[in-house]
Design a protein around this motif. Sequence first.
Motif, short mmCIF file in Angstrom:
data_model
loop_
_atom_site.label_atom_id
_atom_site.label_comp_id
_atom_site.label_asym_id
_atom_site.label_seq_id
_atom_site.Cartn_x
_atom_site.Cartn_y
_atom_site.Cartn_z
N ALA A 43 11.95 11.92 11.32
CA ALA A 43 10.76 12.04 10.47
C ALA A 43 9.51 12.27 11.31
CB ALA A 43 10.59 10.75 9.66
N TYR A 44 8.69 13.20 10.85
CA TYR A 44 7.41 13.50 11.49
C TYR A 44 6.32 13.41 10.44
CZ TYR A 44 9.96 15.19 15.54
OH TYR A 44 10.77 15.26 16.65
N PHE A 45 5.14 12.99 10.88
CA PHE A 45 4.02 12.86 9.96
C PHE A 45 2.85 13.67 10.48
CE2 PHE A 45 6.75 9.23 9.62
CZ PHE A 45 6.90 9.10 8.25
N SER A 46 2.13 14.29 9.54
CA SER A 46 0.95 15.05 9.91
C SER A 46 -0.12 14.85 8.83
CB SER A 46 1.29 16.54 10.06
OG SER A 46 1.96 16.99 8.90
N LEU A 47 -1.35 15.17 9.18
CA LEU A 47 -2.45 15.02 8.22
C LEU A 47 -2.25 15.99 7.06
CD1 LEU A 47 -5.50 14.73 10.64
CD2 LEU A 47 -4.46 12.90 9.31
N ALA A 48 -2.57 15.51 5.87
CA ALA A 48 -2.44 16.35 4.66
C ALA A 48 -3.52 17.42 4.65
CB ALA A 48 -2.52 15.48 3.43
#
Length: 78
Positions: free
Chosen positions: A73-78
């Motif tokens: 899982a990777y997260f980035s700014l919306a």
Amino acid sequence: TAKKNASRKPTKVQTENEKLKDAILDFMEKGKSYTVSDIQKGVGIETNQKASALIRQLKTDELVIRTEEKGKAYFSLA
């Protein structure tokens, strides 16, 4: 009880969590993806579970986007 809860001040932990969520958003750069561990280390959150929970809240608030690559899982700014 909804009325009772509305007037209640946030707890110390909730206030701390809001500060941490702000710190997470400040840490993240637009267009870059981060793992929970990257964010945890970058912001200085004690545990992976706590970092994960805060990121999940940001995702619910639609401030962060979750993507998956090869099962990670990777997260980035919306």
